[in-house]
Design a protein around this motif. Sequence first.
Motif, PDB file in Angstrom:
ATOM      1  N   THR A 122       0.798  -1.223   0.000  1.00 25.49           N
ATOM      2  CA  THR A 122       0.000   0.000   0.000  1.00 25.49           C
ATOM      3  C   THR A 122       0.834   1.278   0.000  1.00 25.49           C
ATOM      4  OG1 THR A 122      -0.094   0.101   2.415  1.00 25.49           O
ATOM      5  CG2 THR A 122      -1.808  -1.196   1.290  1.00 25.49           C
ATOM      6  N   GLY A 123       2.101   1.177   0.396  1.00 24.64           N
ATOM      7  CA  GLY A 123       2.919   2.370   0.553  1.00 24.64           C
ATOM      8  C   GLY A 123       2.651   3.106   1.850  1.00 24.64           C
ATOM      9  N   HIS A 124       1.767   2.572   2.696  1.00 25.52           N
ATOM     10  CA  HIS A 124       1.460   3.197   3.980  1.00 25.52           C
ATOM     11  C   HIS A 124       2.536   2.856   5.006  1.00 25.52           C
ATOM     12  CE1 HIS A 124      -3.116   2.790   2.876  1.00 25.52           C
ATOM     13  NE2 HIS A 124      -2.469   3.645   2.088  1.00 25.52           N
ATOM     14  N   VAL A 125       2.731   3.737   5.973  1.00 19.77           N
ATOM     15  CA  VAL A 125       3.587   3.406   7.110  1.00 19.77           C
ATOM     16  C   VAL A 125       2.698   2.744   8.149  1.00 19.77           C
ATOM     17  CG1 VAL A 125       3.366   5.746   8.076  1.00 19.77           C
ATOM     18  CG2 VAL A 125       5.209   4.259   8.842  1.00 19.77           C
ATOM     19  N   ILE A 126       3.005   1.483   8.474  1.00 17.09           N
ATOM     20  CA  ILE A 126       2.116   0.680   9.329  1.00 17.09           C
ATOM     21  C   ILE A 126       2.771   0.298  10.647  1.00 17.09           C
ATOM     22  CG2 ILE A 126       0.875  -0.201   7.325  1.00 17.09           C
ATOM     23  CD1 ILE A 126       2.397  -2.845   7.646  1.00 17.09           C
ATOM     24  N   GLY A 127       3.954   0.826  10.905  1.00 18.05           N
ATOM     25  CA  GLY A 127       4.613   0.544  12.171  1.00 18.05           C
ATOM     26  C   GLY A 127       5.826   1.430  12.332  1.00 18.05           C
ATOM     27  N   THR A 128       6.413   1.380  13.520  1.00 19.54           N
ATOM     28  CA  THR A 128       7.642   2.099  13.810  1.00 19.54           C
ATOM     29  C   THR A 128       8.397   1.319  14.869  1.00 19.54           C
ATOM     30  OG1 THR A 128       8.561   4.249  14.459  1.00 19.54           O
ATOM     31  CG2 THR A 128       6.536   3.581  15.554  1.00 19.54           C
ATOM     32  N   ILE A 129       9.696   1.158  14.716  1.00 21.91           N
ATOM     33  CA  ILE A 129      10.456   0.318  15.639  1.00 21.91           C
ATOM     34  C   ILE A 129      10.279   0.816  17.062  1.00 21.91           C
ATOM     35  CG2 ILE A 129      12.748  -0.498  16.314  1.00 21.91           C
ATOM     36  CD1 ILE A 129      13.586  -0.365  13.414  1.00 21.91           C
ATOM     37  N   GLY A 130       9.756  -0.042  17.910  1.00 21.64           N
ATOM     38  CA  GLY A 130       9.455   0.301  19.289  1.00 21.64           C
ATOM     39  C   GLY A 130       8.580  -0.793  19.869  1.00 21.64           C
ATOM     40  N   GLY A 131       7.711  -0.437  20.810  1.00 26.91           N
ATOM     41  CA  GLY A 131       6.798  -1.419  21.369  1.00 26.91           C
ATOM     42  C   GLY A 131       7.485  -2.382  22.314  1.00 26.91           C
ATOM     43  N   TYR A 132       7.292  -3.676  22.087  1.00 27.88           N
ATOM     44  CA  TYR A 132       7.824  -4.720  22.958  1.00 27.88           C
ATOM     45  C   TYR A 132       9.333  -4.575  23.112  1.00 27.88           C
ATOM     46  CZ  TYR A 132       8.815  -9.452  24.670  1.00 27.88           C
ATOM     47  OH  TYR A 132       9.257 -10.532  25.406  1.00 27.88           O
ATOM     48  N   GLN A 133       9.806  -4.551  24.355  1.00 28.85           N
ATOM     49  CA  GLN A 133      11.234  -4.406  24.660  1.00 28.85           C
ATOM     50  C   GLN A 133      11.827  -3.146  24.015  1.00 28.85           C
ATOM     51  OE1 GLN A 133      12.744  -8.151  23.158  1.00 28.85           O
ATOM     52  NE2 GLN A 133      12.350  -9.208  25.087  1.00 28.85           N
ATOM     53  N   GLN A 134      10.996  -2.118  23.873  1.00 25.18           N
ATOM     54  CA  GLN A 134      11.393  -0.868  23.218  1.00 25.18           C
ATOM     55  C   GLN A 134      12.008  -1.139  21.842  1.00 25.18           C
ATOM     56  OE1 GLN A 134      13.593   1.865  25.644  1.00 25.18           O
ATOM     57  NE2 GLN A 134      12.170   1.707  27.349  1.00 25.18           N
ATOM     58  N   GLY A 135      11.444  -2.087  21.143  1.00 28.58           N
ATOM     59  CA  GLY A 135      11.896  -2.407  19.789  1.00 28.58           C
ATOM     60  C   GLY A 135      12.600  -3.726  19.676  1.00 28.58           C
TER      61      GLY A 135
END
Length: 324
Positions: free
Chosen positions: A283-296
Amino acid sequence: MGQHRRRNPRRRLLAPVLFTALAALTAATVVAGTHGVTSEATAVGSPPPAVTAPAVPPPAAPSTAGDPPSPTTEPTPTAEPTPSDEASAEDPSLLARASAPTAAPTTVRAGTTAEAQATPEAATVGALFSGGVGPGNHFCTASVLHSPTGNLLLTAAHCLGGADGVTFAPGYHNGTAPYGTWRVTAVHTAAGWSQNGDQDEDFAILETAPSNGRRIEDVVGANQLGTDEPFGSAVRLYGYPADSEAPILCANTTGRESAYQRVVDCPDYPGGTSGGPWISTATGHVIGTIGGYQQGGDTSDTSYSAYFDHTIADLYTEAEAAAS
């Protein structure tokens, strides 16, 4: 602390009990809401032998929460971003220009990591700096997020607690800021993160001030926010390692770590890559960013992202309204 964020004592993540005080001291916008993802895990299929990055991502209005994933389409070419002739005039060391984005697409073999080429898509990704823009001063990664205001960035919430002294340099490469630099003026986070450090809301939207009278999206373009997209999505993953002065790129298919966490296997994503965008090849969409669980992630070979659903869609609406 996860391995994807540079261990910088000036920007340590505060313990959860301090997040209420942090929220009172920063300009973060608090967005209430609970997650509503009900879909079952999507099995991760075998990745293709190679994934090709399009020459230009199609800017578009962000998808709203609850919309079904967009069908796979070919990106619509647009004009290539033009490097700024007035980039960082206050700092002569930044007047050097990197080579212009190539017309050729970037191709990487699935599950491998290489230096990102200077494509228009890569120009929307940059490094966050504390202090002067130059070698050794960047601590996280961010990307330009499409909006009517043209001045928003996407990163991980654990990357920073406030906007003071933070600068973004899109397309940063080997000590140069080829498009100029933009000062971060506000940080917006969701309520779960600002109040409790909820790893399922480890994302932030940043406002930037104009640079030499120009909005950042008008110079380098932007990526559309994608929400409620399948867990088993092929993505391109960008990041700026803290010990490197060039961005890296990996392509692979994501999986489901938990109800609100994506996971992807991409080697050699160490500290500094937190906040790097996950761009869907479909889709060309940004669907995430490094982070979350264990701060990435606690290893450099596996990365995580909080799932993008209505919570980040609501945060986007609040940030866009504040930036207007």
